[in-house]
Design a protein around this motif. Structure first.
Motif, PDB file in Angstrom:
ATOM      1  N   VAL A 187      30.800  11.690   6.286  1.00  0.00           N
ATOM      2  CA  VAL A 187      29.729  10.718   6.082  1.00  0.00           C
ATOM      3  C   VAL A 187      29.625  10.435   4.583  1.00  0.00           C
ATOM      4  O   VAL A 187      29.399  11.356   3.798  1.00  0.00           O
ATOM      5  CB  VAL A 187      28.389  11.239   6.631  1.00  0.00           C
ATOM      6  N   ILE A 195      25.215   6.846   2.367  1.00  0.00           N
ATOM      7  CA  ILE A 195      24.422   6.935   3.591  1.00  0.00           C
ATOM      8  C   ILE A 195      23.335   7.992   3.398  1.00  0.00           C
ATOM      9  O   ILE A 195      23.612   9.097   2.938  1.00  0.00           O
ATOM     10  CB  ILE A 195      25.303   7.326   4.801  1.00  0.00           C
ATOM     11  N   TYR A 231      20.762   8.283   6.007  1.00  0.00           N
ATOM     12  CA  TYR A 231      20.178   8.525   7.327  1.00  0.00           C
ATOM     13  C   TYR A 231      21.227   8.264   8.395  1.00  0.00           C
ATOM     14  O   TYR A 231      21.871   7.215   8.398  1.00  0.00           O
ATOM     15  CB  TYR A 231      18.968   7.611   7.533  1.00  0.00           C
ATOM     16  N   ILE A 232      21.426   9.253   9.259  1.00  0.00           N
ATOM     17  CA  ILE A 232      22.322   9.052  10.407  1.00  0.00           C
ATOM     18  C   ILE A 232      21.459   8.601  11.575  1.00  0.00           C
ATOM     19  O   ILE A 232      20.586   9.331  12.029  1.00  0.00           O
ATOM     20  CB  ILE A 232      23.083  10.343  10.750  1.00  0.00           C
ATOM     21  N   SER A 233      21.669   7.396  12.033  1.00  0.00           N
ATOM     22  CA  SER A 233      20.780   6.776  13.014  1.00  0.00           C
ATOM     23  C   SER A 233      20.898   7.418  14.388  1.00  0.00           C
ATOM     24  O   SER A 233      21.879   8.119  14.696  1.00  0.00           O
ATOM     25  CB  SER A 233      21.073   5.278  13.124  1.00  0.00           C
ATOM     26  N   ALA A 282      24.182   7.664  16.775  1.00  0.00           N
ATOM     27  CA  ALA A 282      25.244   7.085  15.946  1.00  0.00           C
ATOM     28  C   ALA A 282      26.649   7.472  16.432  1.00  0.00           C
ATOM     29  O   ALA A 282      27.556   6.641  16.447  1.00  0.00           O
ATOM     30  CB  ALA A 282      25.059   7.505  14.490  1.00  0.00           C
ATOM     31  N   VAL A 296      32.675  17.290  11.284  1.00  0.00           N
ATOM     32  CA  VAL A 296      31.796  16.360  10.570  1.00  0.00           C
ATOM     33  C   VAL A 296      31.396  16.986   9.251  1.00  0.00           C
ATOM     34  O   VAL A 296      30.976  18.145   9.199  1.00  0.00           O
ATOM     35  CB  VAL A 296      30.519  16.043  11.394  1.00  0.00           C
ATOM     36  N   ILE A 349      28.788  16.084   6.297  1.00  0.00           N
ATOM     37  CA  ILE A 349      27.689  15.178   5.980  1.00  0.00           C
ATOM     38  C   ILE A 349      27.332  15.304   4.507  1.00  0.00           C
ATOM     39  O   ILE A 349      26.985  16.383   4.032  1.00  0.00           O
ATOM     40  CB  ILE A 349      26.467  15.487   6.867  1.00  0.00           C
ATOM     41  N   VAL A 383      22.316  12.539   2.647  1.00  0.00           N
ATOM     42  CA  VAL A 383      21.703  12.366   3.966  1.00  0.00           C
ATOM     43  C   VAL A 383      20.481  13.270   4.075  1.00  0.00           C
ATOM     44  O   VAL A 383      20.571  14.477   3.878  1.00  0.00           O
ATOM     45  CB  VAL A 383      22.702  12.693   5.093  1.00  0.00           C
ATOM     46  N   ILE A 412      18.924  13.536  10.287  1.00  0.00           N
ATOM     47  CA  ILE A 412      19.830  13.236  11.396  1.00  0.00           C
ATOM     48  C   ILE A 412      18.974  12.733  12.548  1.00  0.00           C
ATOM     49  O   ILE A 412      18.075  13.419  13.014  1.00  0.00           O
ATOM     50  CB  ILE A 412      20.623  14.481  11.820  1.00  0.00           C
ATOM     51  N   ALA A 453      22.017  11.999  17.715  1.00  0.00           N
ATOM     52  CA  ALA A 453      23.067  11.428  16.868  1.00  0.00           C
ATOM     53  C   ALA A 453      24.463  11.862  17.285  1.00  0.00           C
ATOM     54  O   ALA A 453      25.410  11.078  17.228  1.00  0.00           O
ATOM     55  CB  ALA A 453      22.818  11.803  15.411  1.00  0.00           C
TER      56      ALA A 453
END
Length: 223
Positions: A9, A13, A15-17, A20, A30, A32, A36, A39, A43
């Motif tokens: 990520v 970014i 915010y992880i919507s 997602a 992953v 991040i 960020v 989460i 997500a």
């Protein structure tokens, strides 16, 4: 479109919507970035091949169902700045054998840890955390093995008085400037990893004026 097996990520970014990456069955790892802060709900729902997760040190909340159904996860460490783990955040992570929870977590909502979809407990599930914290309370209330990491040291508590305030900023500044205790020892024992990690505010492995600035920002954001 084919799904990536590894995702980094990016730093732009914060915010992880919600949902997602929901259903990315081929996703294995992953990473991040530290920008960020949250989460979103579900997500990573049902990312059944996900084995490795490196969470951002800036995350404050892991939302409802964020990693629900990530059945290949075996262990995870929650970063120091997280204060809430919401309901079912790790529900049905059936391979999850341990989770490490920092003292910053003050709220663990109903059954996010150590349960499958039928609310049956996952066998041999362990919780690592600090004494007299939400992690220990959750473990005891749900009958999980709790492995103590010792007494908690609050993030930013440079003078170890149990509170984090402007006195810690001053104390850290004095240590960096080379001030000593009356016996000639450094004000801060940098060989104490737990203490060091709690005041290495930018996580760069050294104590500098950058940590003083980061601590001031932390106080502003949390008061």
């Amino acid at each position: 479109m084919p799904q990536n097996t590894n995702i980094n990520v990016p730093s732009n970014i914060n915010y992880i919507s919600s949902q997602a990456f929901s259903g990315y069955e081929n996703l294995q790892s992953v990473n991040i970035s530290d920008n960020v802060t949250e989460i979103g709900k579900y997500a990573f729902l049902n990312c059944s091949s996900l084995k490795s997760v490196k969470l951002s040190n800036s995350i404050r909340k892991i939302s409802q169902g964020a990693f629900m159904g990530c059945s290949s996860l075996t262990n995870i460490s929650i970063p120091d700045n997280v204060n809430t783990i919401e309901t079912s955040a790790f529900l049905a992570c059936t391979s999850l054998k341990s989770i490490t929870i920092p003292a910053s977590v003050t709220e663990i909502k109903r059954q996010p840890l150590g349960y499958d979809y039928l609310d049956a407990k996952i066998e041999d599930f362990k919780i690592y955390g600090y004494k007299n914290t939400a992690a220990e309370t959750y473990a005891k209330e749900n009958g999980f093995e709790f492995i103590s990491l010792g007494e908690q040291i609050l993030t930013g508590d440079a003078n170890q008085d149990g509170t984090v305030n402007i006195k810690d900023v001053t104390y850290l500044q004095m240590h960096i400037a080379g001030n000593k205790n009356t016996d000639g020892s450094p004000l801060i024992d940098e060989t104490n990893k737990q203490l060091f990690d709690s005041i290495d505010m930018n996580n760069d492995g050294k104590l500098t004026v950058n940590d003083v600035t980061a601590l001031q920002t932390y106080l502003t954001q949390n008061n």
